[in-house]
Design an enzyme around this catalytic site. Sequence first.
Site, PDB file in Angstrom:
ATOM      1  N   GLN A   1       0.828  -1.198   0.000  1.00 55.71           N
ATOM      2  CA  GLN A   1       0.000   0.000   0.000  1.00 55.71           C
ATOM      3  C   GLN A   1       0.861   1.246   0.000  1.00 55.71           C
ATOM      4  O   GLN A   1       0.510   2.257  -0.631  1.00 55.71           O
ATOM      5  CB  GLN A   1      -0.923  -0.015   1.221  1.00 55.71           C
ATOM      6  CG  GLN A   1      -2.248   0.674   1.002  1.00 55.71           C
ATOM      7  CD  GLN A   1      -3.080  -0.012  -0.068  1.00 55.71           C
ATOM      8  OE1 GLN A   1      -2.918  -1.188  -0.340  1.00 55.71           O
ATOM      9  NE2 GLN A   1      -3.965   0.741  -0.694  1.00 55.71           N
TER      10      GLN A   1
ATOM     11  N   GLU B   1      -9.946   2.247   4.400  1.00 51.50           N
ATOM     12  CA  GLU B   1     -10.311   1.924   3.018  1.00 51.50           C
ATOM     13  C   GLU B   1     -10.191   0.418   2.797  1.00 51.50           C
ATOM     14  O   GLU B   1     -11.115  -0.233   2.308  1.00 51.50           O
ATOM     15  CB  GLU B   1      -9.385   2.686   2.075  1.00 51.50           C
ATOM     16  CG  GLU B   1      -9.615   2.390   0.597  1.00 51.50           C
ATOM     17  CD  GLU B   1      -8.560   2.999  -0.285  1.00 51.50           C
ATOM     18  OE1 GLU B   1      -8.806   3.109  -1.507  1.00 51.50           O
ATOM     19  OE2 GLU B   1      -7.466   3.359   0.211  1.00 51.50           O
ATOM     20  N   HIS B   2      -9.048  -0.141   3.146  1.00 49.45           N
ATOM     21  CA  HIS B   2      -8.800  -1.586   3.068  1.00 49.45           C
ATOM     22  C   HIS B   2      -8.475  -2.096   4.468  1.00 49.45           C
ATOM     23  O   HIS B   2      -7.579  -1.561   5.119  1.00 49.45           O
ATOM     24  CB  HIS B   2      -7.609  -1.908   2.159  1.00 49.45           C
ATOM     25  CG  HIS B   2      -7.635  -1.266   0.813  1.00 49.45           C
ATOM     26  ND1 HIS B   2      -7.026  -0.057   0.547  1.00 49.45           N
ATOM     27  CD2 HIS B   2      -8.202  -1.679  -0.344  1.00 49.45           C
ATOM     28  CE1 HIS B   2      -7.200   0.255  -0.732  1.00 49.45           C
ATOM     29  NE2 HIS B   2      -7.915  -0.697  -1.292  1.00 49.45           N
TER      30      HIS B   2
ATOM     31  N   HIS C   1       2.005   3.132  -3.336  1.00 54.45           N
ATOM     32  CA  HIS C   1       1.126   3.974  -4.140  1.00 54.45           C
ATOM     33  C   HIS C   1       1.572   5.428  -4.152  1.00 54.45           C
ATOM     34  O   HIS C   1       1.540   6.095  -5.189  1.00 54.45           O
ATOM     35  CB  HIS C   1      -0.302   3.921  -3.581  1.00 54.45           C
ATOM     36  CG  HIS C   1      -1.108   2.760  -4.064  1.00 54.45           C
ATOM     37  ND1 HIS C   1      -1.564   2.653  -5.350  1.00 54.45           N
ATOM     38  CD2 HIS C   1      -1.547   1.660  -3.409  1.00 54.45           C
ATOM     39  CE1 HIS C   1      -2.251   1.531  -5.478  1.00 54.45           C
ATOM     40  NE2 HIS C   1      -2.248   0.904  -4.326  1.00 54.45           N
TER      41      HIS C   1
ATOM     42  N   HIS D   1     -52.080  21.975   1.455  1.00 53.72           N
ATOM     43  CA  HIS D   1     -51.875  20.536   1.276  1.00 53.72           C
ATOM     44  C   HIS D   1     -53.180  19.788   1.548  1.00 53.72           C
ATOM     45  O   HIS D   1     -53.561  18.887   0.798  1.00 53.72           O
ATOM     46  CB  HIS D   1     -50.795  20.029   2.239  1.00 53.72           C
ATOM     47  CG  HIS D   1     -49.400  20.326   1.801  1.00 53.72           C
ATOM     48  ND1 HIS D   1     -48.933  21.596   1.635  1.00 53.72           N
ATOM     49  CD2 HIS D   1     -48.359  19.488   1.501  1.00 53.72           C
ATOM     50  CE1 HIS D   1     -47.667  21.543   1.251  1.00 53.72           C
ATOM     51  NE2 HIS D   1     -47.296  20.273   1.163  1.00 53.72           N
TER      52      HIS D   1
ATOM     53  N   ASP E   1      -7.384  -5.422  -5.368  1.00 55.42           N
ATOM     54  CA  ASP E   1      -7.046  -4.379  -6.335  1.00 55.42           C
ATOM     55  C   ASP E   1      -7.259  -4.829  -7.766  1.00 55.42           C
ATOM     56  O   ASP E   1      -7.511  -3.999  -8.648  1.00 55.42           O
ATOM     57  CB  ASP E   1      -5.580  -3.962  -6.157  1.00 55.42           C
ATOM     58  CG  ASP E   1      -5.383  -3.040  -4.968  1.00 55.42           C
ATOM     59  OD1 ASP E   1      -6.374  -2.459  -4.489  1.00 55.42           O
ATOM     60  OD2 ASP E   1      -4.228  -2.902  -4.515  1.00 55.42           O
TER      61      ASP E   1
END
Length: 440
Positions: free
Chosen positions: A262, A332-333, A265, A425, A366
């Site tokens: 990770q 996220e993961h 990235h 109404h 991924d």
Amino acid sequence: MISRIDLRGDALPEGAALRDLLPRAEFDVEAALEKVRPICEAVHHRGTSALIDYAEKFDGVQLERVRVPEAAPADALERLDPEVRAALEESIRRVRIVHRAQRRDAHTTQVVPGGTVTEKWVPVERVGLYAPGGRSVYPSSVIMNAVPAQEAGVESIALASPPQKEFGGLPHPTILAACALLGVDEVYAAGGAQAVAMFAYGTEECAPANMVTGPGNIWVAAAKRYFTGRIGIDAEAGPTEIAILADESADPVHVAADLISQAEHDPMAAAVLVTDSTELADAVEKELEPQIAATKHIEDRIVPALSGRQSAIVLVDGVEEGLRVVNAYGAEHLEIQTADAAAVAARVRNAGAIFVGPWAPVSLGDYCAGSNHVLPTGGCACHSSGLSVQSFLRGIHIVDYTRDALAEVTHHVVTLAEAEDLPAHGAAMKARFGWKVPKE
């Protein structure tokens, strides 16, 4: 290289107080918003010419047009390495299996005799997909965006990816080849905030879209915020994250490898290990050094990411406390590498995607798990989901009542309308019955 946060001994705080103790990347979208504002407005007022100017300024390429020639994706596919093509095809096949199962059918509920509410699901008409092209090339993101849109039934799909100087101003050829495999034939050489603006406003070459999805850098996230309300967005994606909840049963070789995967990235990528085992923490730290030395992107991505404030080894008293930490973090993961990992994973409430046990690493997700890798970041997993078929669908309620069914409930509607001081109404109901409230 990677810091430690020791949360052992004392009772863990609740809610925001616990979140504040955990590592997180700084990602100031609000500050970036002011910088993307003039870019977005330039595209609004000058269209394609602004996109061409920004391609020269930001990407170092001189374009004559932004739309990619129709033959370019097919040409890129023809030149693609057969092994890469086979891998992309398998990824598409698996992602399509999962997302096809997410389709939703219309459902009609009879509320009372003669009164029904039907919920039907309608895809957005046109979407703009974004595939990043900065430090890395992401054909996998083309798949993760395009497949759910296609399975949702979106009729008009366009994709933008930054122009690449080494490829004559076209997006990366692997991006183009993925488009060809997916049948996405409307492609634009545009990146960053200007690509989002192109989809939001439209240009001479590109019709405006109803929605923009896809990961990107802070400028893409800021542009999405700028256009929220004008177009739909998936999320303001921040730096990517992995959290690993592990106990003494975890293999430190696996854990270290997954943290590094990770970190490669981006220098702002977050890698967090939550464990109750100091022995595992020590072994993982020891294992990081040789694995990092054997890979790429060491000084420009991996080392800054692992040594940054967004990454840490978090020590806890037990797996129970570890669960509280990862639920507060909302990664996220999230990998679960504990004894009885499936049972532990079942108790997780906040995560973009959960990877269970030693044989389900984030790298699988991924590319080829079949799941989607466009996921909420920055703790947004506590309220948001990853990209799916549902992202591209709108639920519409269809109300169908007979005269008798309406008459039966009119007195309740009139009562509630008067309670809210909205007499018109109630009048809209009474007008259908000679201005009298029908008897029950």
